[in-house]
Scaffold this active site. Structure first.
Site, PDB file in Angstrom:
ATOM      1  CG  ASN A 270      -1.782   1.259   1.288  1.00 53.44           C
ATOM      2  OD1 ASN A 270      -1.340   2.337   1.688  1.00 53.44           O
ATOM      3  ND2 ASN A 270      -3.032   1.118   0.885  1.00 53.44           N
ATOM      4  CB  ALA A 292      -5.370   2.421  -3.756  1.00 58.62           C
ATOM      5  CD  GLU A 293      -5.439   4.110   1.777  1.00 63.67           C
ATOM      6  OE1 GLU A 293      -5.030   5.045   2.472  1.00 63.67           O
ATOM      7  OE2 GLU A 293      -4.680   3.432   1.038  1.00 63.67           O
ATOM      8  CG  ASN A 294      -9.134   4.585  -3.723  1.00 65.91           C
ATOM      9  OD1 ASN A 294      -7.977   4.284  -3.467  1.00 65.91           O
ATOM     10  ND2 ASN A 294      -9.533   4.912  -4.942  1.00 65.91           N
TER      11      ASN A 294
END
Length: 469
Positions: A270, A292-294
């Site tokens: 990440n 990616a955390e989205n």
């Protein structure tokens, strides 16, 4: 049965003063439910309790529009402030007109998921050792500490989708699912604005991302943001470099290049917002999987100006490309990847690192709240935590210190530090950092004079520029 409303004004007509509202959306401006936000701003409902990842960019039809209209009384968010910008929301928080609760990103979506699932609370490792856990119940499971977080339900939720049918079935596109699913499920009334409204039966059953049972109303999108003019995070040019002792250090892109070289093939990694995004362009065709955390996995480098797609961006809002094997999902799934231990590493920017490995990267002096984002969840779940930063701050003070005096993100979690002057690592989290490499043209003594933490020095200190691929 049709859930399609004639207008956004009709859809928000019953949102009364004092209601609670989840506003999905990510970053500064990407894919906010701007049609519904604009309609609620026009209605003028006040005293709102708003849950969001962030209010977005001031001056645009994002959540900040409600703050500018003084419609928000209570704000629960992952980002209340960003460096270099003093928003209307910050002014109201400082004046006591708006209350603020800071929440880690993964905790917010998990609390929403729990609320939508009929659960009362969850225990999470996120936030332990930080002020976020203050006053909360801490329990130990298998010897590890977990923080009790209450589930969230809301009166209303605003969601943006690519397609919706009259039954309320919804399709999202690319990396724009993010918070939408969890927010929709946690709300008593979920209102979806869709780019395209189609007849029921048009969407294939297996293509439905959010079933209509979670959707109350649907409206067509009428307020859009121009992709060519979307506001983005202000970063210094990748080619820029600071000077120390009259000599240039590594540029920002070179810091990313050295960090990328630390990653083994097949690592799932990440990249945090800001300086860490430079790593993406140095991974290139290597078999390194970027997360990616989205809600993206296995994405590529930065998109060129003629490749911009509003639904393809990383968690820092940078437009990116896809490559073979890219997948999209919501933020609940994204943080399952993070907290579930499937990340080899997270690479974060930071304000300070302590000699004991403490990380402080979400709030600096002068900020009203700050920007927790997903860093607490990522640091708690990744196998390794790397940080990239410039060696000193704008006033020449060391960012590497014996003890952090800024609010902690997580204690004793940093494994490697990559600055514009040095690489420092430690063999275990019980040991001090070792200075292993320095930038070309600098001496060990010069680097140590700018370092505020006690470190050991490797017997053979190498040159940073000779260690990247």
């Amino acid at each position: 049965m049709s859930k399609v409303m004639a207008s956004a004004a009709e859809a928000v007509a019953d949102i009364e003063d004092g209601a609670s509202l989840g506003i999905a959306g990510f970053g500064l401006s990407h894919r906010y439910p701007s049609t519904l936000i604009s309609a609620l701003a026009e209605k003028g409902t006040r005293g709102l309790t708003v849950y969001c990842n962030g209010l977005g960019q001031p001056g645009f039809p994002t959540g900040h529009l409600l703050a500018e209209n003084h419609q928000i009384a209570h704000l629960i968010t992952c980002f209340s402030a960003r460096p270099g910008v003093v928003s209307e929301a910050e002014k109201q928080i400082e004046a006591g007109e708006m209350t603020l609760e800071m929440v880690p990103q993964g905790t917010l979506v998990e609390r929403m998921r729990a609320g939508g699932a009929g659960l009362a609370a969850v225990y999470t490792p996120t936030g332990y050792g930080s002020q976020i856990a203050a006053g909360k119940d801490i329990r130990y499971f298998d010897g590890k500490p977990y923080v009790l977080e209450r589930a969230i339900t809301t009166d209303f939720a605003f969601v943006r989708a690519q397609r919706a049918d009259h039954f309320g079935n919804v399709v999202f596109r690319g990396g724009s699912q993010n918070f939408n699913t969890s927010f929709a499920k946690a709300a008593r009334v979920t209102i979806v604005e869709a780019e395209e409204v189609v007849e029921t039966g048009t969407i294939a059953p297996e293509a439905v991302d959010l079933p209509g049972v979670f959707v109350t109303r649907v409206v067509p999108i009428t307020v859009r943001m121009d992709i060519k003019n979307l506001p983005q995070r202000v970063n210094r040019p990748a080619s820029s470099a600071k000077e120390y002792f009259g000599k240039p250090a590594l540029t920002r892109e070179q810091i990313g290049r050295r960090a990328a070289a630390l990653l083994p093939d097949d690592a799932v990694v990440n990249l945090g917002a800001g300086l860490p995004v430079q790593v993406a362009n140095w991974v290139r065709e290597r078999p390194v999987v970027l997360h990616a955390e989205n809600g993206l996995l296995n994405y590529g480098g930065f998109a060129s100006p003629d490749e911009l797609d509003p639904d393809l961006h990383d968690a820092g809002g940078m437009f990116v490309t896809v490559r073979a094997g890219t997948s999209f999902f919501d933020s609940v799934t994204s943080f399952e990847i993070a907290r579930g231990g499937r990340l080899y590493a997270v690479i974060l920017g930071t304000y300070q690192v302590g000699g004991n490995g403490d990380l402080a990267n979400w709030s600096a002096p002068g900020m009203i709240g700050g920007g927790i984002g997903g860093a607490m969840d990522l640091a708690a779940g990744a196998q390794h935590v790397f940080v990239t930063l410039e060696h000193t701050d704008s006033r020449g003070r060391p960012k590497l210190v014996d003890k952090c005096d800024l609010p902690l993100t997580m204690p004793n979690c940093v494994d490697a530090i990559i600055t514009d002057l040095a690489l420092l690592r430690r063999a275990s989290r019980a040991e001090p950092f070792t200075l292993e490499e320095i930038a070309a043209g600098f001496t060990v003594d010069e680097v140590l004079s700018l370092t505020g933490m006690t470190v050991t020095v490797a017997d053979d200190v190498r040159v940073l520029q000779e260690s990247w691929r």
